[in-house]
Design an enzyme around this catalytic site. Structure first.
Site, PDB file in Angstrom:
ATOM      1  N   GLU A   1       0.819  -1.195   0.116  1.00 30.80           N
ATOM      2  CA  GLU A   1      -0.041   0.002   0.003  1.00 30.80           C
ATOM      3  C   GLU A   1       0.949   1.145  -0.026  1.00 30.80           C
ATOM      4  OE1 GLU A   1      -2.895  -0.742  -0.845  1.00 30.80           O
ATOM      5  OE2 GLU A   1      -2.975  -2.475  -0.209  1.00 30.80           O
ATOM      6  N   GLY A   2       2.155   1.066  -0.531  1.00 31.60           N
ATOM      7  CA  GLY A   2       3.009   2.300  -0.527  1.00 31.60           C
ATOM      8  C   GLY A   2       3.997   2.177   0.285  1.00 31.60           C
TER       9      GLY A   2
END
Length: 596
Positions: free
Chosen positions: A439-440
């Site tokens: 998610e980054g």
């Protein structure tokens, strides 16, 4: 040992820091006060302690498996998921219009921590479904909502996010999955997606994939990406499941941690094209997907808190039981439990303080989310939205980096036994590593903090938050208690370090962006550290009031001690982080590329 939910700390945050009484004044949340929060959290604890937590070690030993295109989850997962859906846990904070319970995120976030602490591999399935629900609620047509939302909210169907491709990691401009319009307004989807959490499994009747793809003729780069719903099974007009769609799992990954969670490679369109349905408008897919990603990023931060709590609990039990060496102060006449040794206590207190600080930060952010989305006053919504958006990269980035330190300390407390898999401490360390990546990555969160959250408004939001911190700091410094004064001094130094960095980032983000971004991760770590310390400062003020009133004195004394420790051992790191940003950018960029 198994997991015990930290209900008292969660409810302390919800009552005193997130101010559930104020959340309950928001229309629609009138019945979601402290009494409701306590009842829901107690029931959630029973379920996760009794049903989900015992499967955690089993999932590490017996991961999900892949054979002939099908994924079989860890023994016990299917039955546990059936109980999860029967209890209505998927719909806890989703709208009642689609079968949810409509509770605020302030309550839902605490429940999210519990299921992730109990079993992070299991919890990843509902986490991704939450993101799919948020995207459809925001951008889905009435037709898509009618077909998919009730089933997703109930947990009868699960959801996924399909972003990454073999040639496109975090650079979504490189997405090449294509979508061909059809006469009936559907699309045919062709391409490969990788790293798809629960992209295939045997726990639910249907899987609803949200897929980024390019419509033919779309602009290059991120401006040409659209978002599609692509179900594993097509849905008939009466809502029943129809034919198998042309999306197939071709393999699952063999991972360092979260082994029970199947991470799939999905192939779309090998047999004529997978049928997909446009979400919102063409070429706005990245905008919609960020809705899912923001929800997931906050959720991953909560995962960091959860895995830290689980590692801390295990380390405390071991330290109480493991007998080795006589204490240096002579408090025992013979060898005693290692919890008597000063450095073991330092490690345990670091684990506890970091976890509680991040939990408090996440709880306050959740309350801001509730106000930002539901408060009747537009100005209040705006102020809380700005605050929440600033906090998301900190909850995600700082809490997950913190979880690596905490889970590593958990192994260290166990000594040599921590390096032995059968002890169980190593699983938390292995599981935690993915949290700083998916998610980054931490750098992506830090770039968001530098660019969108600080540089874009010239540091205005950051300085406004610093002013709120200064008010807490002043209360601490004015307090008669020595611990309050000491923490106030630490908070003041950390706030000033933060402001120094904000000024540097604001000045450099356009004039010399490489210098600003060179210090992005240290800036994130400084900001997250400060926000967690701020909330523990607020906690200390509340706890001192409660002690004076004779309320739950042992618990409140522990809150004071934890906050003081955080100030001395964690907030004290912030001046060095300031220096690495303000003075260290030149050194980061000085080395010639060909010298590496």
């Amino acid at each position: 040992m198994t997991y015990q939910a930290p209900l008292k700390d969660m409810l302390f945050n919800i009552e005193h820091l997130a101010r559930i009484d104020q959340v309950a004044r928001i229309p629609g949340f009138e019945d979601a006060g402290l009494e409701t929060a306590q009842a829901v959290l107690e029931e959630c604890a029973k379920f996760n302690e009794g049903v989900i937590a015992p499967l955690n070690w089993e999932g590490d030993k017996y991961p999900s498996s892949f054979h002939d295109g099908k994924v079989t989850t860890t023994p016990g997962f299917r039955e546990a998921y059936a109980q999860f859906t029967a209890g209505g846990w998927q719909g806890l904070q989703h709208p009642a219009d689609f079968g949810g319970q409509g509770l605020p995120k302030t309550i839902g976030a605490a429940c999210g921590e519990m299921i992730n602490a109990a079993n992070m591999s299991f919890a990843l399935c509902p986490l991704l479904t939450d993101g799919a629900i948020e995207a459809l609620l925001t951008a889905g047509s009435d037709e898509l909502k009618a077909v998919y939302l009730e089933k997703l909210v109930s947990g009868e169907w699960t959801g996924t996010m399909n972003l990454t491709e073999p040639q496109a990691g975090s650079d979504l401009a490189a997405v090449r999955t294509r979508a061909e319009p059809q006469p009936d307004s559907s699309y045919k989807i062709f391409g490969t997606k990788i790293f798809i959490t629960y992209g295939e499994h045997d726990m639910a009747q249907n899987i609803v994939h949200l897929v980024l793809a390019r419509v033919q003729g779309a602009p290059e780069g991120v401006k040409g990406i659209s978002l599609f719903v692509v179900p594993k099974f097509l849905v008939n007009a009466d809502g029943s499941l129809g034919a198998r769609n042309d999306v197939h799992c071709v393999s699952i990954e063999h991972k360092m941690g979260i082994k029970a969670s199947p991470t799939a490679v999905l192939q779309y369109g090998d047999h004529g094209g997978a049928i997909g349905y446009l979400v919102g408008q063409e070429n706005r897919g990245l905008e919609y997907m960020f809705i899912m990603m923001n929800a997931a990023r906050y959720g991953v931060g909560v995962q960091g808190i959860a895995i830290s709590e689980r590692a801390y609990q295990k380390a405390v039990v071991y330290a109480r039981d493991r007998v080795q060496s006589r204490p240096v102060d002579g408090s025992l006449n013979a060898a005693g439990p290692i919890i008597h040794h000063p450095d073991v206590r330092r490690m345990l207190m670091t684990m506890r303080a970091a976890t509680e600080g991040c939990r408090a930060m996440a709880s306050v952010a959740a309350a801001a989310y509730d106000a930002a989305h539901h408060h009747p006053d537009a100005e209040v919504r705006k102020q809380n939205a700005v605050f929440y958006e600033f906090m998301v990269p900190l909850v995600k980035g700082y809490s997950t980096e913190m979880s690596l330190e905490v889970s590593s300390l958990g192994v260290q407390v166990h000594g040599g036994m921590g390096f032995i898999e059968e002890t169980g401490a190593a699983q938390y360390y292995r599981d935690a590593k993915i949290l700083t990546i998916y998610e980054g990555t931490t750098a992506i969160q830090a770039n968001d903090l530098v660019g969108r959250k600080t540089g874009r408004d010239g540091g205005q939001t950051a300085r406004a938050i610093a002013a709120q911190i200064e008010a807490t700091e002043s209360q601490l410094l004015a307090h008669a208690h020595a611990d309050a004064k000491a923490l106030g001094q630490r908070l003041r130094a950390a706030r000033q370090a933060f402001l120094d960095v904000v000024d540097f980032i604001a000045a450099q983000s356009r004039a010399n962006p490489a210098a600003a971004y060179a210090g992005s991760v240290p800036y994130l770590m400084l900001a997250g550290n400060l926000m967690a310390g701020w909330q523990l400062g607020r906690s200390m003020l509340v706890a001192l009031e409660q002690i004076a009133s004779g309320n739950d004195v042992p618990f409140m004394q522990a809150k004071v001690a934890t906050a003081r420790f955080y100030g001395d051992h964690l907030l004290s790191r912030t001046p060095g982080l300031r220096d690495s940003v303000v003075s260290g950018a030149e050194g980061t960029l000085a080395m010639a590329l060909d010298a590496f």
